[in-house]
Design a protein around this motif. Structure first.
Motif, short mmCIF file in Angstrom:
data_model
loop_
_atom_site.label_atom_id
_atom_site.label_comp_id
_atom_site.label_asym_id
_atom_site.label_seq_id
_atom_site.Cartn_x
_atom_site.Cartn_y
_atom_site.Cartn_z
N LEU A 175 22.03 97.64 136.73
CA LEU A 175 22.61 97.75 135.40
C LEU A 175 22.02 96.70 134.46
O LEU A 175 21.69 96.99 133.30
CB LEU A 175 24.13 97.60 135.49
N ALA A 176 21.86 95.49 134.98
CA ALA A 176 21.25 94.43 134.18
C ALA A 176 19.80 94.78 133.84
O ALA A 176 19.34 94.56 132.71
CB ALA A 176 21.32 93.10 134.93
N TRP A 177 19.08 95.35 134.81
CA TRP A 177 17.69 95.73 134.58
C TRP A 177 17.61 96.86 133.56
O TRP A 177 16.74 96.86 132.69
CB TRP A 177 17.06 96.15 135.90
N LEU A 178 18.54 97.82 133.64
CA LEU A 178 18.57 98.94 132.71
C LEU A 178 18.68 98.47 131.26
O LEU A 178 18.10 99.06 130.36
CB LEU A 178 19.75 99.85 133.05
N GLY A 179 19.43 97.39 131.05
CA GLY A 179 19.64 96.89 129.71
C GLY A 179 18.41 96.29 129.07
O GLY A 179 18.37 96.12 127.84
N LYS A 180 17.39 95.97 129.86
CA LYS A 180 16.21 95.30 129.30
C LYS A 180 14.88 95.99 129.61
O LYS A 180 13.84 95.59 129.07
CB LYS A 180 16.15 93.85 129.80
N CYS A 181 14.89 97.01 130.45
CA CYS A 181 13.63 97.62 130.86
C CYS A 181 12.96 98.35 129.69
O CYS A 181 13.63 98.88 128.80
CB CYS A 181 13.85 98.59 132.03
N ALA B 263 15.75 111.96 131.62
CA ALA B 263 15.24 110.61 131.87
C ALA B 263 14.75 109.92 130.61
O ALA B 263 14.76 110.48 129.50
CB ALA B 263 14.12 110.67 132.91
N PHE B 264 14.27 108.69 130.79
CA PHE B 264 13.81 107.86 129.69
C PHE B 264 12.99 106.70 130.26
O PHE B 264 13.28 106.21 131.35
CB PHE B 264 15.01 107.28 128.91
N MET C 291 18.17 103.70 146.32
CA MET C 291 18.24 102.31 145.84
C MET C 291 19.32 101.49 146.51
O MET C 291 19.48 100.31 146.21
CB MET C 291 18.43 102.31 144.32
N GLY C 292 20.08 102.08 147.41
CA GLY C 292 21.06 101.31 148.17
C GLY C 292 22.39 101.12 147.48
O GLY C 292 23.13 100.19 147.80
N PHE C 293 22.73 102.00 146.55
CA PHE C 293 24.01 101.87 145.86
C PHE C 293 25.19 102.22 146.76
O PHE C 293 26.33 101.85 146.47
CB PHE C 293 24.04 102.78 144.63
N ALA D 164 12.27 105.15 134.60
CA ALA D 164 11.88 103.78 134.27
C ALA D 164 11.68 102.96 135.55
O ALA D 164 10.73 102.17 135.66
CB ALA D 164 12.93 103.13 133.37
N TRP D 165 12.57 103.16 136.53
CA TRP D 165 12.46 102.44 137.80
C TRP D 165 11.16 102.80 138.50
O TRP D 165 10.45 101.92 139.01
CB TRP D 165 13.66 102.76 138.69
N ALA D 166 10.83 104.08 138.53
CA ALA D 166 9.60 104.52 139.18
C ALA D 166 8.37 103.92 138.51
O ALA D 166 7.44 103.46 139.17
CB ALA D 166 9.52 106.05 139.17
N LEU D 167 8.38 103.92 137.19
CA LEU D 167 7.24 103.36 136.45
C LEU D 167 7.06 101.88 136.75
O LEU D 167 5.94 101.36 136.75
CB LEU D 167 7.43 103.58 134.96
N ALA D 168 8.16 101.19 137.00
CA ALA D 168 8.10 99.75 137.27
C ALA D 168 7.79 99.42 138.73
O ALA D 168 7.29 98.33 139.01
CB ALA D 168 9.42 99.09 136.87
N HIS D 169 8.07 100.37 139.65
CA HIS D 169 8.02 100.02 141.07
C HIS D 169 7.11 100.87 141.95
O HIS D 169 6.77 100.43 143.06
CB HIS D 169 9.43 100.07 141.66
#
Length: 209
Positions: A136-142, A76-77, A34-36, A58-63
């Protein structure tokens, strides 16, 4: 042959999967980054077997486009923060406080999180704060719970009973009982602390994929 597509979580990079993949030399694999800590790398893999750690699910499910051959969720979650219909999640204010501090002390926040995960003396000197802050912002709302349950491929979830980030209650609420396997004494870094066990479970899942 089915290709493993490994997706790391917040604060980590593609190198997170070294120990696990060393035990799976007979599998083709790709690693999302992810380029961190540098340039992002998002390979396109047709019908992958997704192996996702922590936020990576969650990232994989979204992308990551479907169909998938299978999915192994590790520590995971599909959703992290608490809501009216997900009371087992983390209080949103915890993420908000983390974000507020991250704006001024990105390296300290990242190091503190990795230490809490179980990383010894984390090196965060090369982090890129921008993608970390955005994630981090995305994690808070995904919320990818529906996306997970709609997957038609074989699914398996591994969780540690001593995970300080994803407690047992969150794991139990996130995954159907028949898909969830709990590791006694396992923390948040099962691919690093229990690589042989994770590799064995992955082989069993791949046989069904």
């Amino acid at each position: 042959m089915t290709t493993l597509l490994c997706v790391h979580g917040w604060g980590f990079g593609g190198g997170f999967w070294e120990s696990l993949l060393a035990r799976l030399p007979d599998f083709e694999s790709e690693r999302i980054d992810m380029g961190f800590y540098g340039e992002p790398y998002i390979p396109a893999v047709r019908r992958p077997l997704v192996v996702a750690h922590s936020m990576g699910l969650a990232w994989a499910l979204a992308h990551i486009p479907r169909p998938w051959a299978g999915v192994l969720a590790v520590n995971a979650f599909p959703r992290f923060t608490r809501s009216q219909h997900f009371i087992e999640g983390v209080a949103p204010r915890m993420i908000e406080r983390m974000q507020a501090r991250f704006a001024h002390e990105p390296q300290a926040v990242t190091a503190d999180f990795l230490s809490r995960c179980g990383v010894q003396a984390p090196d965060v000197s090369a982090i890129d704060p921008v993608p970390l802050d955005e994630a981090l912002a995305w994690l808070g709302k995904c919320d990818e719970r529906t996306s997970y349950l709609m997957l038609s491929c074989p699914r398996m979830a591994l969780a540690g009973l001593a995970d300080p980030i994803v407690p047992k209650e969150m794991s139990v609420a996130s995954f159907p009982a028949e898909e969830l396997i709990l590791a006694e004494g396992g923390g948040h870094l099962l691919p690093l602390s229990h690589p042989d066990w994770v590799a064995s479970q992955l082989r069993q899942l791949a046989a069904r994929a």
